[in-house]
Scaffold this motif. Structure first.
Motif, PDB file in Angstrom:
ATOM      1  N   SER A   1     -15.252 -40.144  15.706  1.00 30.08           N
ATOM      2  CA  SER A   1     -14.935 -39.525  14.416  1.00 30.08           C
ATOM      3  C   SER A   1     -16.195 -39.322  13.567  1.00 30.08           C
ATOM      4  O   SER A   1     -16.402 -38.254  12.983  1.00 30.08           O
ATOM      5  CB  SER A   1     -13.932 -40.401  13.658  1.00 30.08           C
ATOM      6  N   ALA A   2     -17.047 -40.337  13.524  1.00 27.74           N
ATOM      7  CA  ALA A   2     -18.249 -40.270  12.686  1.00 27.74           C
ATOM      8  C   ALA A   2     -19.286 -39.300  13.234  1.00 27.74           C
ATOM      9  O   ALA A   2     -20.046 -38.703  12.474  1.00 27.74           O
ATOM     10  CB  ALA A   2     -18.862 -41.663  12.547  1.00 27.74           C
ATOM     11  N   HIS A   3     -19.330 -39.141  14.542  1.00 20.98           N
ATOM     12  CA  HIS A   3     -20.314 -38.247  15.174  1.00 20.98           C
ATOM     13  C   HIS A   3     -19.595 -37.218  16.049  1.00 20.98           C
ATOM     14  O   HIS A   3     -19.951 -37.004  17.203  1.00 20.98           O
ATOM     15  CB  HIS A   3     -21.293 -39.063  16.025  1.00 20.98           C
ATOM     16  N   ASN A   4     -18.578 -36.591  15.461  1.00 23.70           N
ATOM     17  CA  ASN A   4     -17.687 -35.721  16.226  1.00 23.70           C
ATOM     18  C   ASN A   4     -18.412 -34.580  16.931  1.00 23.70           C
ATOM     19  O   ASN A   4     -18.215 -34.335  18.128  1.00 23.70           O
ATOM     20  CB  ASN A   4     -16.592 -35.159  15.310  1.00 23.70           C
ATOM     21  N   GLU A   5     -19.275 -33.862  16.206  1.00 21.56           N
ATOM     22  CA  GLU A   5     -19.987 -32.726  16.799  1.00 21.56           C
ATOM     23  C   GLU A   5     -20.958 -33.195  17.871  1.00 21.56           C
ATOM     24  O   GLU A   5     -21.068 -32.580  18.943  1.00 21.56           O
ATOM     25  CB  GLU A   5     -20.726 -31.940  15.709  1.00 21.56           C
TER      26      GLU A   5
ATOM     27  N   THR B   1     -20.712 -34.524  25.447  1.00 22.84           N
ATOM     28  CA  THR B   1     -19.730 -34.467  26.530  1.00 22.84           C
ATOM     29  C   THR B   1     -19.939 -33.222  27.387  1.00 22.84           C
ATOM     30  O   THR B   1     -19.862 -33.269  28.619  1.00 22.84           O
ATOM     31  CB  THR B   1     -18.296 -34.488  25.967  1.00 22.84           C
ATOM     32  N   GLU B   2     -20.224 -32.093  26.730  1.00 19.98           N
ATOM     33  CA  GLU B   2     -20.499 -30.850  27.467  1.00 19.98           C
ATOM     34  C   GLU B   2     -21.755 -30.995  28.314  1.00 19.98           C
ATOM     35  O   GLU B   2     -21.790 -30.598  29.484  1.00 19.98           O
ATOM     36  CB  GLU B   2     -20.665 -29.692  26.486  1.00 19.98           C
TER      37      GLU B   2
ATOM     38  N   SER C   1     -28.486 -37.794  22.487  1.00 18.36           N
ATOM     39  CA  SER C   1     -27.153 -37.367  22.026  1.00 18.36           C
ATOM     40  C   SER C   1     -26.971 -37.483  20.517  1.00 18.36           C
ATOM     41  O   SER C   1     -26.075 -36.857  19.955  1.00 18.36           O
ATOM     42  CB  SER C   1     -26.079 -38.210  22.716  1.00 18.36           C
ATOM     43  N   LYS C   2     -27.805 -38.306  19.864  1.00 16.31           N
ATOM     44  CA  LYS C   2     -27.681 -38.594  18.425  1.00 16.31           C
ATOM     45  C   LYS C   2     -26.417 -39.389  18.103  1.00 16.31           C
ATOM     46  O   LYS C   2     -25.973 -39.447  16.949  1.00 16.31           O
ATOM     47  CB  LYS C   2     -27.695 -37.294  17.594  1.00 16.31           C
TER      48      LYS C   2
END
Length: 205
Positions: free
Chosen positions: A127-131, A137-138, A26-27
């Protein structure tokens, strides 16, 4: 008691493998030097998840000092290293023996009110890893990215000892109860009988 502790540790090892894999895929990762989740007031945990820590403390004669820390600083987990040592990051002083709640947070999932999986993490990571968070999640909801689920691992330790797994308290109280159980076990553990060696010079015939 030792068998139960070994079973809890086995669950922890499996969880660590799964959370590590999810983090790599997921990074998503914790912020550097962040310990805000450890500082959150009112965190609760069960006694069973801290039995491995209690065993380590008692076996290494560190439990009396741990109990003193609980008395002097009852609000925050005694494992939190507030003072940063040069060359090391502040965080858990006994990371290897941290509880289940600590291992799950950030890298596992719970079901929301719509029965969808949501990552069990904090607003700072989101917030820091929003993308990365949105993408993960998808993927977890489409079944394309495996993620450990909180309920699965709590069920696993529940079946090791339902009574201890249902004994929820503020973290330090659960640690105290775990230490007291392990210390009592060793104080009252029956010693093995010593076998007397036969004197080879004695003629029993």
């Amino acid at each position: 008691m030792l068998e139960k502790i070994r079973k809890v540790e086995q669950v922890f090892r499996q969880l660590d493998k799964e959370t590590k894999k999810f983090g790599q895929q997921s990074k998503i990762k914790c912020l550097t030097n962040c310990n805000l989740c450890c500082l959150k007031k009112g965190l609760e945990a069960n006694v069973l998840e801290f039995m491995p820590l209690a065993y380590y403390l008692v076996k290494n004669n560190l439990h009396d000092e741990a109990l003193k820390q609980i008395d002097t600083n009852p609000d925050n987990c005694i494992n939190l290293a507030l003072d940063q040592t040069p060359g090391k990051t502040a965080g858990c002083a006994h990371y290897k023996h941290r509880g289940l709640i600590c291992r799950l947070f950030g890298y596992s999932a719970v079901h929301d009110k719509n029965s969808k999986l949501t990552i069990y993490t904090c607003s700072h990571i989101k917030s820091a890893h929003n993308e990365a968070y949105k993408k993960a999640t998808e993927l977890i909801n489409s079944g394309l990215m495996p993620i450990p689920q909180v309920s699965d691992f709590y069920y696993q330790i529940y079946f090791i000892d339902p009574n201890l797994a249902n004994d929820y308290n503020p973290i330090n109280i659960s640690i105290r109860k775990a230490i007291e159980r392990v210390a009592y076990y060793y104080e009252h553990k029956p010693s093995r009988p010593v076998r007397k060696k036969l004197n080879p010079e004695i003629n029993e015939g």
